[in-house]
Design a protein around this motif. Structure first.
Motif, PDB file in Angstrom:
ATOM      1  N   LEU A 121       0.829  -1.214   0.000  1.00  0.00           N
ATOM      2  CA  LEU A 121       0.000   0.000   0.000  1.00  0.00           C
ATOM      3  C   LEU A 121       0.862   1.262   0.000  1.00  0.00           C
ATOM      4  CD1 LEU A 121      -2.797  -0.867   2.594  1.00  0.00           C
ATOM      5  CD2 LEU A 121      -3.120  -0.421   0.162  1.00  0.00           C
ATOM      6  N   ALA A 122       1.825   1.308   0.921  1.00  0.00           N
ATOM      7  CA  ALA A 122       2.675   2.500   1.031  1.00  0.00           C
ATOM      8  C   ALA A 122       3.502   2.697  -0.235  1.00  0.00           C
ATOM      9  CB  ALA A 122       3.588   2.387   2.253  1.00  0.00           C
ATOM     10  N   ALA A 123       4.097   1.626  -0.740  1.00  0.00           N
ATOM     11  CA  ALA A 123       4.935   1.733  -1.943  1.00  0.00           C
ATOM     12  C   ALA A 123       4.102   2.119  -3.159  1.00  0.00           C
ATOM     13  CB  ALA A 123       5.666   0.415  -2.189  1.00  0.00           C
ATOM     14  N   ILE A 132       5.657   6.642 -11.331  1.00  0.00           N
ATOM     15  CA  ILE A 132       6.168   5.340 -11.776  1.00  0.00           C
ATOM     16  C   ILE A 132       4.992   4.540 -12.324  1.00  0.00           C
ATOM     17  CG2 ILE A 132       7.257   3.184 -11.052  1.00  0.00           C
ATOM     18  CD1 ILE A 132       8.591   4.793  -8.763  1.00  0.00           C
ATOM     19  N   GLU A 133       5.129   4.091 -13.552  1.00  0.00           N
ATOM     20  CA  GLU A 133       4.051   3.307 -14.158  1.00  0.00           C
ATOM     21  C   GLU A 133       4.179   1.858 -13.720  1.00  0.00           C
ATOM     22  OE1 GLU A 133       3.215   3.879 -18.248  1.00  0.00           O
ATOM     23  OE2 GLU A 133       3.724   6.009 -18.171  1.00  0.00           O
ATOM     24  N   PHE A 134       3.056   1.307 -13.256  1.00  0.00           N
ATOM     25  CA  PHE A 134       3.031  -0.075 -12.809  1.00  0.00           C
ATOM     26  C   PHE A 134       1.633  -0.630 -13.006  1.00  0.00           C
ATOM     27  CE2 PHE A 134       1.918   2.596  -9.243  1.00  0.00           C
ATOM     28  CZ  PHE A 134       0.883   1.928  -8.607  1.00  0.00           C
ATOM     29  N   ASP A 135       1.555  -1.937 -13.043  1.00  0.00           N
ATOM     30  CA  ASP A 135       0.266  -2.613 -13.177  1.00  0.00           C
ATOM     31  C   ASP A 135      -0.286  -2.825 -11.770  1.00  0.00           C
ATOM     32  OD1 ASP A 135      -1.897  -4.283 -13.558  1.00  0.00           O
ATOM     33  OD2 ASP A 135      -0.761  -5.874 -14.554  1.00  0.00           O
ATOM     34  N   ALA A 138      -0.815  -6.416 -10.761  1.00  0.00           N
ATOM     35  CA  ALA A 138       0.315  -7.349 -10.703  1.00  0.00           C
ATOM     36  C   ALA A 138       0.578  -7.735  -9.252  1.00  0.00           C
ATOM     37  CB  ALA A 138       1.560  -6.704 -11.308  1.00  0.00           C
ATOM     38  N   ALA A 139       1.222  -8.856  -9.060  1.00  0.00           N
ATOM     39  CA  ALA A 139       1.571  -9.316  -7.716  1.00  0.00           C
ATOM     40  C   ALA A 139       2.551  -8.327  -7.071  1.00  0.00           C
ATOM     41  CB  ALA A 139       2.199 -10.705  -7.788  1.00  0.00           C
ATOM     42  N   TRP A 140       2.543  -8.285  -5.744  1.00  0.00           N
ATOM     43  CA  TRP A 140       3.410  -7.370  -4.989  1.00  0.00           C
ATOM     44  C   TRP A 140       4.872  -7.566  -5.366  1.00  0.00           C
ATOM     45  CZ3 TRP A 140       5.201  -3.343  -3.045  1.00  0.00           C
ATOM     46  CH2 TRP A 140       6.148  -3.301  -2.031  1.00  0.00           C
ATOM     47  N   ASP A 141       5.327  -8.793  -5.487  1.00  0.00           N
ATOM     48  CA  ASP A 141       6.729  -9.043  -5.844  1.00  0.00           C
ATOM     49  C   ASP A 141       7.095  -8.421  -7.186  1.00  0.00           C
ATOM     50  OD1 ASP A 141       7.161 -10.433  -3.504  1.00  0.00           O
ATOM     51  OD2 ASP A 141       6.886 -12.401  -4.412  1.00  0.00           O
ATOM     52  N   GLU A 142       6.178  -8.491  -8.156  1.00  0.00           N
ATOM     53  CA  GLU A 142       6.424  -7.895  -9.471  1.00  0.00           C
ATOM     54  C   GLU A 142       6.484  -6.376  -9.383  1.00  0.00           C
ATOM     55  OE1 GLU A 142       3.848  -9.354 -12.628  1.00  0.00           O
ATOM     56  OE2 GLU A 142       3.631 -11.243 -11.522  1.00  0.00           O
TER      57      GLU A 142
END
Length: 186
Positions: A121-123, A132-135, A138-142
């Motif tokens: 959540l914080a990240a 920062i573009e992210f899905d 996606a899983a937390w590790d990814e």
């Protein structure tokens, strides 16, 4: 106007008692913050706010002091019910920028699951602020790998208190907190 915190420490505790309020008090005692007048605040880690050890932070506390913190708290009197309270924290690489603190609390998760969720959540809040573009699906590790390779996030962490409801139905309370401290900047 209140000063901006310069440091923080992470702490956690679990308490069990027949009275709900006393279970909370015992959790605060285990966390070593029971003598404070705690004021919960929301999710911003101030710029240039550094982490100190729990021991160093507790040493600066004075009984009765108004103490600001981000706190997660969960209680149950249901025997065998799993509870968790976590604080997640994400700091940007640029110390002059603010970071995020998240609180996550509830039922059914293990301590590890709760801590990972709070850290995520914080990240994720910090990553979206930094562009920062992210899905998000996606899983937390990814997502964590994406955050690390961006070099915009310095790091993330979490602290969790997890417990199983007392077998005899006494109240069980789990707390986790990020406790802010104030010192003069040089």
């Amino acid at each position: 106007m209140f000063p901006v915190p310069t440091s923080y420490f992470l702490t956690r505790g679990v308490g069990v008692h027949r009275d709900q309020l006393t279970a909370f008090e015992l959790a605060l005692r285990e966390a070593d913050i029971e003598q404070q007048n705690l004021v919960t605040v929301s999710s911003i880690l101030p710029p240039e706010c550094v982490e100190i050890t729990r021991e160093a932070g507790v040493a600066t506390l004075r009984p009765g002091e108004i103490t600001f913190c981000v706190m997660a708290r969960t209680e149950t009197n249901e025997p065998g019910r799993r509870i968790h309270s976590s604080i997640g924290l994400a700091r940007p690489s640029d110390a002059k920028m603010y970071g995020y603190i998240s609180e996550h609390h509830g039922y059914g998760m293990t301590g590890e699951q709760s801590g990972d969720y709070a850290e995520d959540l914080a990240a994720s809040m910090l990553a979206s602020t930094l562009g920062i573009e992210f899905d998000p699906d996606a899983a937390w590790d990814e997502r964590k790998k994406v955050y690390q390779t961006s070099h915009l996030i310095f790091g993330s962490t979490s602290i969790t208190a997890a417990a199983i409801g007392d077998d005899s139905g006494r109240w069980t309370c789990a707390i986790a907190a990020a406790v802010f401290r104030f010192t003069e900047r040089r």
